[in-house]
Every structure is written in structure tokens, then in C-alpha cells.
Design a protein around this motif. Sequence first.
Motif, PDB file in Angstrom:
ATOM      1  N   SER A  98       0.813  -1.212   0.000  1.00  0.00           N
ATOM      2  CA  SER A  98       0.000   0.000   0.000  1.00  0.00           C
ATOM      3  C   SER A  98       0.850   1.268   0.000  1.00  0.00           C
ATOM      4  N   GLN A  99       2.180   1.135   0.112  1.00  0.00           N
ATOM      5  CA  GLN A  99       3.045   2.293   0.202  1.00  0.00           C
ATOM      6  C   GLN A  99       3.968   2.389  -1.013  1.00  0.00           C
ATOM      7  N   LYS A 100       4.245   3.594  -1.428  1.00  0.00           N
ATOM      8  CA  LYS A 100       5.181   3.838  -2.514  1.00  0.00           C
ATOM      9  C   LYS A 100       6.253   4.799  -2.016  1.00  0.00           C
ATOM     10  N   ILE A 101       7.451   4.642  -2.567  1.00  0.00           N
ATOM     11  CA  ILE A 101       8.570   5.474  -2.132  1.00  0.00           C
ATOM     12  C   ILE A 101       8.744   6.651  -3.077  1.00  0.00           C
ATOM     13  N   ASP A 102       8.986   7.828  -2.522  1.00  0.00           N
ATOM     14  CA  ASP A 102       9.221   9.034  -3.310  1.00  0.00           C
ATOM     15  C   ASP A 102      10.569   9.613  -2.908  1.00  0.00           C
ATOM     16  N   ILE A 103      11.632   8.997  -3.401  1.00  0.00           N
ATOM     17  CA  ILE A 103      12.987   9.473  -3.136  1.00  0.00           C
ATOM     18  C   ILE A 103      13.867   9.073  -4.315  1.00  0.00           C
ATOM     19  N   ASN A 104      14.652  10.011  -4.815  1.00  0.00           N
ATOM     20  CA  ASN A 104      15.517   9.742  -5.960  1.00  0.00           C
ATOM     21  C   ASN A 104      16.855   9.188  -5.490  1.00  0.00           C
ATOM     22  N   PHE A 105      16.845   7.902  -5.197  1.00  0.00           N
ATOM     23  CA  PHE A 105      18.062   7.226  -4.767  1.00  0.00           C
ATOM     24  C   PHE A 105      18.341   6.058  -5.691  1.00  0.00           C
ATOM     25  N   PRO A 106      19.595   5.839  -6.085  1.00  0.00           N
ATOM     26  CA  PRO A 106      20.802   6.588  -5.733  1.00  0.00           C
ATOM     27  C   PRO A 106      20.931   7.872  -6.541  1.00  0.00           C
ATOM     28  N   PRO A 107      21.689   8.835  -6.028  1.00  0.00           N
ATOM     29  CA  PRO A 107      21.883  10.092  -6.754  1.00  0.00           C
ATOM     30  C   PRO A 107      22.813   9.887  -7.943  1.00  0.00           C
ATOM     31  N   GLY A 108      22.605  10.673  -8.992  1.00  0.00           N
ATOM     32  CA  GLY A 108      23.448  10.568 -10.171  1.00  0.00           C
ATOM     33  C   GLY A 108      24.862  11.071  -9.915  1.00  0.00           C
ATOM     34  N   ARG A 109      25.776  10.587 -10.707  1.00  0.00           N
ATOM     35  CA  ARG A 109      27.184  10.987 -10.560  1.00  0.00           C
ATOM     36  C   ARG A 109      27.381  12.398 -11.121  1.00  0.00           C
ATOM     37  N   PRO A 110      28.021  13.297 -10.371  1.00  0.00           N
ATOM     38  CA  PRO A 110      28.275  14.653 -10.883  1.00  0.00           C
ATOM     39  C   PRO A 110      29.189  14.606 -12.109  1.00  0.00           C
ATOM     40  N   THR A 111      28.772  15.260 -13.179  1.00  0.00           N
ATOM     41  CA  THR A 111      29.536  15.301 -14.424  1.00  0.00           C
ATOM     42  C   THR A 111      29.463  16.700 -15.017  1.00  0.00           C
ATOM     43  N   THR A 112      30.194  16.909 -16.098  1.00  0.00           N
ATOM     44  CA  THR A 112      30.139  18.206 -16.775  1.00  0.00           C
ATOM     45  C   THR A 112      28.752  18.472 -17.346  1.00  0.00           C
ATOM     46  N   GLU A 113      28.001  17.391 -17.654  1.00  0.00           N
ATOM     47  CA  GLU A 113      26.662  17.547 -18.233  1.00  0.00           C
ATOM     48  C   GLU A 113      25.612  17.950 -17.204  1.00  0.00           C
ATOM     49  N   GLN A 157      25.480   4.818 -10.928  1.00  0.00           N
ATOM     50  CA  GLN A 157      25.119   5.779 -11.956  1.00  0.00           C
ATOM     51  C   GLN A 157      24.082   5.189 -12.911  1.00  0.00           C
ATOM     52  N   SER A 158      24.233   3.898 -13.245  1.00  0.00           N
ATOM     53  CA  SER A 158      23.354   3.271 -14.230  1.00  0.00           C
ATOM     54  C   SER A 158      21.932   3.084 -13.711  1.00  0.00           C
ATOM     55  N   ILE A 159      21.748   2.980 -12.391  1.00  0.00           N
ATOM     56  CA  ILE A 159      20.404   2.767 -11.865  1.00  0.00           C
ATOM     57  C   ILE A 159      19.794   4.040 -11.279  1.00  0.00           C
ATOM     58  N   SER A 160      20.499   5.167 -11.392  1.00  0.00           N
ATOM     59  CA  SER A 160      19.958   6.425 -10.881  1.00  0.00           C
ATOM     60  C   SER A 160      18.732   6.840 -11.687  1.00  0.00           C
ATOM     61  N   SER A 161      17.672   7.233 -10.993  1.00  0.00           N
ATOM     62  CA  SER A 161      16.443   7.654 -11.680  1.00  0.00           C
ATOM     63  C   SER A 161      16.493   9.119 -12.098  1.00  0.00           C
ATOM     64  N   ASP A 162      17.474   9.875 -11.598  1.00  0.00           N
ATOM     65  CA  ASP A 162      17.588  11.298 -11.946  1.00  0.00           C
ATOM     66  C   ASP A 162      19.058  11.661 -12.164  1.00  0.00           C
ATOM     67  N   PRO A 163      19.695  11.073 -13.187  1.00  0.00           N
ATOM     68  CA  PRO A 163      21.131  11.295 -13.391  1.00  0.00           C
ATOM     69  C   PRO A 163      21.480  12.732 -13.753  1.00  0.00           C
ATOM     70  N   LEU A 164      20.518  13.506 -14.271  1.00  0.00           N
ATOM     71  CA  LEU A 164      20.789  14.886 -14.687  1.00  0.00           C
ATOM     72  C   LEU A 164      20.362  15.908 -13.638  1.00  0.00           C
ATOM     73  N   TYR A 165      19.851  15.456 -12.517  1.00  0.00           N
ATOM     74  CA  TYR A 165      19.415  16.337 -11.430  1.00  0.00           C
ATOM     75  C   TYR A 165      18.375  17.354 -11.892  1.00  0.00           C
ATOM     76  N   ASN A 166      17.425  16.880 -12.690  1.00  0.00           N
ATOM     77  CA  ASN A 166      16.363  17.759 -13.188  1.00  0.00           C
ATOM     78  C   ASN A 166      15.087  17.678 -12.356  1.00  0.00           C
ATOM     79  N   THR A 167      14.968  16.618 -11.545  1.00  0.00           N
ATOM     80  CA  THR A 167      13.755  16.440 -10.756  1.00  0.00           C
ATOM     81  C   THR A 167      13.770  17.382  -9.554  1.00  0.00           C
TER      82      THR A 167
END
Length: 419
Positions: A199-214, A302-312
Motif C-alpha cells: 500500500s506504500q510507494k517510495i518518493d525518493i531519488n536514490f541513488p543520486p546521479g554521478r556529478p559530471t560536466t553535463e 550511476q546506471s540505476i539512478s532515476s535522476d542522473p541529470l538532477y532535473n527532478t
Amino acid sequence: MLQREVDLSELLNIGGRPSFRPRSFPPAQGYTVQFPLGRPTPDNIQAICVHADHRPRYPDSYFPPSGFSKQKRMATAVNNAESWFRTCCKGNQTWGTVGTLCCATQAWEHSVELFCEDDSSVKDRLYECCRQRGTSRLSCFNDDAQNPNYKPSEELPVREVGSSQNFHFNLNNCPRIQMSEPNIRALRGEMAELNTPTSQKIDINFPPGRPTTENIESLCGNQKRRPLYTTKCLPRSGYELLAHQVKTMNRLEKRFKMCCRKKNGALNCAEQKWREELNRYCSVRNGGQECCQADDQYSCFQSISSDPLYNTTSAAEEPTLNKMCHTQIINNRFPVGFQLKTRCCPLPEQDRSSCFELNLAEISQSLCSSNKSGSPAVRRCCKTTSREEIPQCLSKNVMKAITKVTKKGQKKKKICPIP
């Protein structure tokens, strides 16, 4: 009166009809439960997943409102196990048979333990297997299984019945599970679903994306709009992994803030802090993540991050001029806002919008026709080519000033990771 021994059956069957029946042992005719379930094994794990929709479930409507307490406890145990099996089977492509079997075994054992806890908490005849402990108890339940091979027993697909209980799948208690690179991205969502109640859903962007030039620009630019989380809202048990993730994200955001203040070297600083926090995360029971055991754990995360570009970002409150009615405004600093507040805020709330609109048009004409305006923001608005755009320009500047005042000195509110 003469006394004689009386057979109990005489009391229960007077005139061929029962006169009373103990409440704890109601007739089970028509309300049978296929209980207990068998232990998951390499021989039946495929059937557990393939025939899930053709084994019985027991919704509340299956039983009458009163009575049948023993059957209801059995039904809950079956519903729990089948619900958790269904989620375990979703990880089959990622973990393979070994991981799915490990998950299903933990789910079955947990359903057995919960059943015995419930069965021993009431004044009723305790199920015989619950009198035993450890592996003997589990073997007893397995030996009593009516359908140990998990063959389909329902002709039509059944409706899924969820579980209100927590099931925490501990991946670290399983044999080493080799994941293929194309399927590693599915890990985050599956782990979140497995380790929380249905009955519960998680709302957290984990793991965080790797900081890059992009992404360094959005990483720093959106930081104030990204949420921080609290663990105070989480239940005491079943959410240890989520609490660990929350603390990691909050610490990392604090370190990112320090890095983003640097004019040079922000990227190198952020990337270093990202590595340090993930190392710290994995140092506690391997973090409950397969990435912590990977040869290149950073690439895995990095490959499993749901927000690799930090746009969320968290949903921001829509700014309105009504905010100024609850804000202290100094006349000589925000003359336009002060005039609007003085004229419109005393009115009922439903009349304020039209008041703001009319007075902005009037004030803009007065300010732009006067040479006494000392506000750079007002002068810029007055230089707008279109006369109709001047009130909108003034409104935006007033809102910026009001927002700046209201946010000054305020701490970012932490939100619950479970909506």
C-alpha cells in the motif's frame, strides 16, 4: 435426581440438531482455505511465478462478518505469501532463479512467523506446527502443505489480494547474485517495491546521479528546489533501508551546497563528495544494494539512478500576489507592493485579484509618467516597448521581492519519503 455420566455428543445433538457449538470452532464447510503453503524450492519456484493467477486468494468478502477466526488467520497467511511471491517474481529477469528463490523463501518464512504470532495471541487451539521452533517449525508447515508443487487449482484467473504487512527482502542473506548489465537499471524500482508494504510507494531519488560536466549546472542550480527528507514519519520496523537512503541523500545535499559555492572546482568537489557518501552508504551492511558488491560500484550506481541529470525538483508553490497580504512590507523598499497591500488586502479574498489588476494598471501609469521613480526595477519596466506589459512586469518584480522576504532565514522543510 439421579446422576449419571453423560456423553458430550448428547449435549451437542439433542433431537438430531446441535443445541450449541463453541465459538472458536465454527463449521468450516464452504469456507476452506488451502493452507499452509509449501516451502519454495528450485523444483517449484517456476510454478510459483507462472501459476500465481490460478491459485486461490481470500478477500474479506470470502468469509461471513463473524466467526471463522482460525480460517481467517490462515487466509491472511496465504494472501501475504502470494502477494510477496508476486513481487519476488518480478525480479526474476534481474536476479535469475537464485535471487527469486531466495526472495520467495524469505517471504514464505515471514508469512509463517506472522501466522504463528497471530495464532498464539488469541484464546484458540494453537496450530500444531506453531508449537515447534526454528527449522522444525518450517519443516512442519512444509510437510502439511496441500499443494507443495504450487500447481494451478483455479480455472479462471483470481483477483490479487494485497498485504498490509511489511516484508523486507534482505539481498545480503542470499547467495551472490550475478546481474546482467542491461537489467541492472531495474534494481532500484524492484528493491523499493519489495521492501515496503504493497500500500506504500517510495518518493525518493536514490541513488543520486554521478556529478559530471553535463549535470553540474543543474545539480547546483536546482539544489534549492530539490527536497530534503525526514525519517521521523517512517514506521519503526521494515524501513531500515529507506532510512539509510534518506540520511545519505541529506548528507550529500549538504556537501553539494558547500561545493556549489566554489567558483572553481565545483565539479571535482561534488564528484568527490558523491564517492565518499556512497562508500559510507555501502559500509553499512553493504547498503542493501547489489551495486555495493559490484566491481565498479560507481558505474553501477550511476546506471540505476532515476535522476542522473538532477532535473527532478519538488513542486514549488505557485506564486501569487495574495502572498503580500501575509508579509511585512516596508514602504521605502517596495513602494509598489506597499500600495497594493494597503489598497487590496483589507478586501475579502475573492475580491483581491481584480483589485490587484486594476491598481497595477493605475500605479504603472502614474509611475511611468513621473520622473520621480527611483526604483531601477520600475524604470526597467517603464522602458518596456508594450504599454500593456508594464503591469505584468511590475507584478513579477513585486513577487520576486515578496518571495525573497518570505524565504529569508527560512529552513528548507523536510518531506516524508512515503507520500
